[in-house]
Design an enzyme around this catalytic site. Structure first.
Site, PDB file in Angstrom:
ATOM      1  N   LYS A  28     -42.134  15.242  11.147  1.00 27.36           N
ATOM      2  CA  LYS A  28     -42.123  14.997   9.830  1.00 27.36           C
ATOM      3  C   LYS A  28     -40.525  15.249   9.492  1.00 27.36           C
ATOM      4  CE  LYS A  28     -46.143  17.828   9.276  1.00 27.36           C
ATOM      5  NZ  LYS A  28     -46.612  19.211   9.116  1.00 27.36           N
TER       6      LYS A  28
ATOM      7  N   ASP B 213     -43.337  17.541  17.810  1.00 24.18           N
ATOM      8  CA  ASP B 213     -42.560  17.452  16.503  1.00 24.18           C
ATOM      9  C   ASP B 213     -41.575  16.538  16.626  1.00 24.18           C
ATOM     10  OD1 ASP B 213     -44.045  19.214  14.739  1.00 24.18           O
ATOM     11  OD2 ASP B 213     -42.873  20.916  15.203  1.00 24.18           O
TER      12      ASP B 213
END
Ligand SMILES: C[S@@+](CC[C@H](N)C(=O)[O-])C[C@H]1O[C@@H](n2cnc3c(N)ncnc32)[C@H](O)[C@@H]1O
Length: 404
Positions: free
Chosen positions: A214, A192
């Site tokens: 993201k 991540d």
């Protein structure tokens, strides 16, 4: 010779009931042995273990025939002559024996052991016994494993698998010991943007790192593609660590990734992480619950907006913690006022907790939107709405306490 014994469900006799015997008994029970303690007297620990039925305790002196048919004997009485005798009886019967009072008249020595997933580190002294020295060596070796400093990738017996590892809010030392160790087993890390990404720099160059991070308006790799990457790499027999910010199951889409692996018949496990929802407030001195002030806490996402359950919480003094909520802050504040919350209800915004960009902004329901605008508050941030966010509760006191 250093051997690893499987004593699970095997009969072991411990002569003695004092502190040394109790330590040995604990280690044996931990390994699943069936333990009989033989001693006229015993300390509190052995007595309690016997009273719970965890061990058998025979209240008498040890006899030679006690060693008939057992797998292992521990001579741990407070009388070195008795221990020596037990060692001899054991030797006559070809039973391995640890003589706790004489490191030289012993057929076996107990290793100082620490366990790290499927690895055990055992250290013994082959010279004069020196337990604290041996323990120091074990702890130093164990720390290297726990800190992920040893390359733990499998060479033999590889089977592809996926491990979802929650890496905490960001600081590298807020990942769990298990998480760090599993990272050292990775052939592939799918990471991540948030979480303990600083750990990636220390991985061997041969570990494939795939960044699927993201940000609020930028999801370059859709979730179904992330799932495919996990499954694809695991099918190649690789150990895939899915390194996630905070906890994998708190707004982390960990559930979808688990489903994808299960559907593809890929072994998958989850290592919990310290969620930013609770740790960012804790680090800023905000307890989500506090006796007499807040007994309930609701964690929600700004994307969902102030849905009915959130509105009810805002109107009833429940601590509301909002993730991904910077853009939705005005809607939450408006909902709080509509639900009758006191306009002076404290609000705290905790940006980039545990990172170099960490910042804490305090306000109230009536002024936090203006303050957040003036301070140009940015994601990632955790927003806390409720009386527990009052700086005078703990935050000011903690801020005034010098950190070492
Ligand atoms: C997709 S969610 C993932 C949450 C994560 N699974 C967890 O348990 O912390 C991302 C949101 O978590 C919050 N967040 C994550 N790390 C943070 C940090 N270090 N400081 C403040 N907020 C953070 C922010 O609200 C961010 O928008």
């Amino acid at each position: 010779m250093l051997l690893s014994l499987d004593v699970a469900d095997r009969e072991v006799v411990v002569a003695g009931g004092g502190a040394v015997a109790a330590r040995r008994v604990r280690a044996l029970l931990d390994s699943g042995a069936r333990v009989t303690v033989i001693s006229p007297e015993a300390g509190d620990d052995v007595t309690r273990l016997a009273s719970h039925g965890d061990i058998r305790w025979e209240r008498r002196r040890v006899r030679p025939e006690d060693l008939d048919g057992v797998w292992l004997a521990i001579a741990a009485t407070d009388d070195p002559d008795v221990n020596l005798m037990v060692a001899r009886w054991a030797s006559d019967r070809r039973v391995w024996c640890v003589n706790s009072s004489d490191g030289f008249s012993t057929s076996a020595r107990v290793a100082a052991v620490s366990r790290h997933g499927d690895l055990a580190v055992g250290v013994v002294s082959e010279g004069a016994p020196d337990p604290s020295r041996v323990a120091r060596v074990r702890d130093s070796l164990g720390a290297l494993l726990d800190e992920g400093q040893v390359d733990l990738r499998r060479v033999r017996g590889r089977r592809g698998r996926v491990v979802l590892v929650g890496s905490g809010p960001g600081s590298s030392d807020l990942i769990t010991v298990r998480g760090a160790r599993l990272l050292a087993e990775a052939d592939v890390v799918v990471t991540d943007r948030l979480g303990a990404t600083g750990l990636l720099a220390a991985l061997p160059e041969t570990v494939e790192v795939i960044n699927v991070g993201k940000s609020p308006d930028n999801h370059p790799v859709p979730q179904h593609e992330i799932n495919d990457i996990l499954v694809d790499r695991a099918r190649k027999g690789l150990t895939v660590i899915r390194l996630k910010g905070g906890d994998p199951f708190v707004f982390g889409r960990g559930g979808e990734e688990v489903h994808a692996c299960v559907e593809a018949d890929i072994p998958v496990e989850v290592v919990p992480g310290i969620t930013s929802a609770l740790s960012a407030p804790a680090l800023a001195g905000i307890p989500p619950t506090q006796r007499g002030i807040a007994a309930s806490v609701l964690i929600t996402s700004g994307h969902a907006g102030p849905e009915p359950a959130v509105r009810a919480a805002l109107g009833h003094g429940v601590t509301v913690i909002v993730l991904m909520g910077v853009a939705a802050l005005p809607a939450f504040v408006e909902a709080a006022l509509e639900e009758g919350a006191d306009p002076s209800t404290p609000v705290a915004i905790l940006e980039s907790a545990t990172t170099a960009r960490e910042r804490v902004t305090h306000g109230t329901v009536s002024d936090i939107v203006r303050i957040a605008g003036e301070m140009a508050v940015k994601p990632p941030a955790v927003i806390v709405i409720g009386k527990v966010a009052e700086p005078e509760l703990l935050a000011s006191a903690l801020a005034a306490t010098p950190r070492p």
